[in-house]
Design a protein around this motif. Sequence first.
Motif, short mmCIF file in Angstrom:
data_model
loop_
_atom_site.label_atom_id
_atom_site.label_comp_id
_atom_site.label_asym_id
_atom_site.label_seq_id
_atom_site.Cartn_x
_atom_site.Cartn_y
_atom_site.Cartn_z
N LEU A 96 10.99 -12.66 1.99
CA LEU A 96 10.28 -13.25 0.87
C LEU A 96 9.88 -12.23 -0.19
O LEU A 96 9.53 -12.62 -1.31
CB LEU A 96 9.02 -13.98 1.39
N ASN A 102 7.77 -20.02 9.58
CA ASN A 102 7.28 -18.74 9.10
C ASN A 102 7.47 -17.72 10.21
O ASN A 102 6.82 -17.79 11.25
CB ASN A 102 5.79 -18.87 8.72
N VAL A 123 12.81 -25.73 4.74
CA VAL A 123 11.93 -24.71 5.26
C VAL A 123 11.62 -25.05 6.71
O VAL A 123 11.17 -26.15 7.03
CB VAL A 123 10.62 -24.64 4.44
N ASN A 125 0.96 -18.18 -0.62
CA ASN A 125 2.05 -18.91 -1.26
C ASN A 125 2.53 -20.04 -0.36
O ASN A 125 2.47 -19.95 0.87
CB ASN A 125 3.24 -17.98 -1.55
N TRP A 165 5.97 -22.26 0.35
CA TRP A 165 7.42 -22.30 0.14
C TRP A 165 7.86 -23.73 0.44
O TRP A 165 7.66 -24.24 1.53
CB TRP A 165 8.12 -21.29 1.07
N ILE A 169 13.18 -21.09 -6.95
CA ILE A 169 13.99 -20.06 -6.31
C ILE A 169 15.47 -20.38 -6.50
O ILE A 169 16.25 -19.55 -6.93
CB ILE A 169 13.65 -19.94 -4.82
N LYS A 216 8.65 -21.60 -4.79
CA LYS A 216 7.47 -20.89 -4.31
C LYS A 216 6.29 -21.32 -5.19
O LYS A 216 6.40 -21.33 -6.42
CB LYS A 216 7.65 -19.38 -4.41
N SER A 255 13.21 -12.32 -2.03
CA SER A 255 13.95 -13.59 -2.01
C SER A 255 15.41 -13.39 -1.65
O SER A 255 16.30 -14.07 -2.18
CB SER A 255 13.83 -14.31 -3.37
#
Length: 1016
Positions: free
Chosen positions: A434, A415, A412, A380, A382, A402, A391, A437
């Motif tokens: 995630l 990660n 963002v 995915n 984001w 979202i 997403k 959410s």
Amino acid sequence: MHLRQPKIILFILMYFFSVVKEIHPLYGQVRVTRVERLSTVNGLSTNQVNEIIQDRDGFYWIATLNGLNRFDGSTFHVFQHSKNDSTSIANNFCNKVLEGNNGDIWVATLRGVCRYQKRKGVFKNYFLQNASLNNNISNSVLGLAMDRNGNIWAASYGLWKIDPLTDSISCYVYNKQDPGSVSESSSLFNISYDRTNNGFWMNTDFALNFFDIKSGTFFHHRNNPFNWQIFQLKDKRPFFAKTNSFLWAYDRTNNRLYQYDTINRFLSSVPLFFDQKISNFSADDEANPVFSFELVPSVIYYWRLQKAETFTHSVTSSGAVFSGIFNRIYKDRDNNKWLSTNEGLFIIENDANLLKTYLLGGIPSGTPHIIYSFVKQKNNLWLETRNGFYKYDLENQKIYLINGNEQKSNRVLLNAGDSLLWLGGINKIFLMDLRNSKIVSEISLEGNPYFAITDKQKHVWVGTWNNGLYELDERARVITHYNNKNGLPANYLICGWYDGNRELWLGMNGGNGFTKFDLVERKFESFLITSERKPAIEFNSINAIINDKQGNLWLGTHGGGIYYFDRKQHHFQNYQQSDGLSSNNINNFRFDSSGNLWISTFNGIDILDTSTKNIRHVNEPIQQVNTDHIENSIVGDDGTFFYSANNKVLTVNPGKYITVSPEATLLISELNIFDKEEPSLLANLPIQLSYNQNFFSIAFSVLKVSPDIPAQYKYRLEGFNNDWVYSNNKGFANFTNVPPGYYTLLLNATNETGKWNNKELAIPIIISPPFWKTWWFYIVCTLLLGSLILFAIKNRIGQFKKRQQEQLRLVVATQEREKKSIAAELHDDLGVRLSALKYFISALKKHLRPNDGAGIETYNKTISIIDESVEDVRYLLINLSPKTLNDYGYLVAVEDLVNKLSKLHVINISLVQEGIEQRMRADVEAGLYRITQELINNTLKHADASLVTLSIKKINDIIFLKYTDDGKGFDHSVNGKGYGMENIHTRVALLNGKIEWETGLGKQTKATITIPYNHT
């Protein structure tokens, strides 16, 4: 099977909404291949395209409703009719185009068949005439094909054969009395050659026909002697397309698609129904039938899968929309598919899936989903966009909202792993789970977070736009805050890079440069870029930082391009647009596994080979809508690079993209001499130019499907240019006042990735010098000069010899006169006196006493001496002026001389004469006689010989005088320069003769004298 035109967008939206209900799905589309468009904007003569082919040289030839177009990858050359030029194309309405066996281009027009002769650069037009046809109608040519022998066949009212070698034209027309003629009197079209059966398939307005070349017979439903099933269809004039050994036919009366095996005569079919009226029927390169319609996208039927598929709307790289409606499909040598439409040409590029583009929102409309930042986790993406936080499911190409802008967009950042994601808000940073959410942690900051990086201690370092740097521990608690009050040079941070050990590098906005933070010593060290180029604030606004394997830095600026920072030398090296970058505004850096630096700029993606410093480009536009810095590059788990721009995400496999990209194919488009095109000079290599054609230019191009695809060009004329001449994006080499000589023109260009070809295209060029500067002229002049010098020398020598001979003649003539004078005096004076003396002496004899022995003896001796003296005088008179020579000539005088010598018992002489039957000039006879006299005198004086052999002959106008004695001989090198010998040589020279001696001490003497008879 029923194929109805789907409502694509509505169907996809309904499908997406049916899958996910708790969030708001939006339409997403993956475009694996790139679509380009060529239209009048690029130089195409009209957007209404009938057909396209690619010739053996690589040029594309496009038949349109407004002329024939030749495309070389950069520009169009349009051929149109000119009423004042008989060598122009006959008509601008071009239906079909094909390439002949010799490379000439044949075009079907509304006024006959036109042949573009490449070697001459002119058209030869064929006007089709038959007494039974209206010439205007018969010259409306709707089809064109070529048989195995290279003959061109045109379909109009009648079938016409053109022999390209003889230009002879044959015609086959309708004859109601002949069932083997065409099925009816109507126009023929859609002609296709069947190599297996050596004939042509074609349609009339009412029926399908096959023409057998060998017999000159048409087969159709009225003349079907072999019961071919294809002629038994209910629809007598089906749409058809010929591919390999198959004939595809669509029967509109019963909605069936037929496949006819032209080898085995087997017919099979499948049901196929369309709501829309079929406007055109063709086949692609894989023998799949293609159906075209006027208002809806075309349909391709994959016959191996028995599956029909509709062409969907596509967006070209330039943003133009392809509706999916086209007339014909053509695949070029690079497997690109060219679609002929009424809106120009749409080209689906074969890029081997090296690039994938994910579009957000399908066909762009309204407010685009501009992506500001994104991160990849598992399968995915984001994304933070202008319209909210999303997403994106890469596998299924679905996008989910979202939260929208009403909840404040989230940037963002990072990660965090384990399905955790760091997001940035206004003066806050969030940690999101995630899986559901949900926000699991929220931290307040005194600035807006802009980026986040993590170190090997798993600490998170958050750079803010306006309030410095924050350090968070693995539990998401703030440990330290650095700003301009505790060591940080400035609070405006826009990028960061961790070296994997102990150094954290930060880029600052506002011209504040960059800084290094030592994670062990907890100290900052600041740097400002210095450059030879004029300093500006954008040079020290750092958008991107990365270090290479040597620990040196690459810095991306906001307007100043790229700076390479050698940390040991503390030296900066700058790269800007003038060096090949797409833009001076840099977004992000990535190194691939080969050490190439991938650069995201505001105008595209560049690839810098750090070893050669060569800059290439990724041929996919990713322009930004403004000049704000956007963190738009991430790396996937498999090494794939992801880039975002506006409303799309581009993925590229860096290793494959660089290695698979083929080298650029170069085409020579034009050769101009003093701005006049000379196509004939390009027909053969080397290019031959005369000395007064030394102002010339050559246009060349990279073979590509669109002028918008970037390419750089350079050229060098070896022997004239010392260095490469870079012409940027224009393939044009211009030369002025090139001296005569042998040259090699080297051409090079970049491919679609910006890589230069490893090997240049080499074109030999010979410029001939004027004749007065050629080697043969120099040789001729040298020979002429040498000849003149030799002539002058020979003339001078001749004149000298002539004067010498004249002097010798005067001397000899004087001698002869003196001899005659002396002879006369001797004869008249001395001779008389000797006679008188003898007379008086004889008178004294009577006074001698008989017993006076002494007196008588004296008397006898005196008389004897007087007699000897008289004989000597006589011999001397003979030598001085022989009377016989003057009266009877040379031969008689020689005989007389020999006889007298024999009577005197002086020597024996053998005389042979042959071939001389008439008198010669007096000087010649005197010369020959004196030569003979001198030879005999030399023998008498020096040789002690007893026999002389004298031969006088004339053979082939040459007098041969051969003289031999049996005396003691002599050494010619020692005794050959006496008065007698010189006299002989002088006499021979005066007569233009030659003398050869054979003699030596103790040997007999031989002399051979040759004298031209033409001197007599």
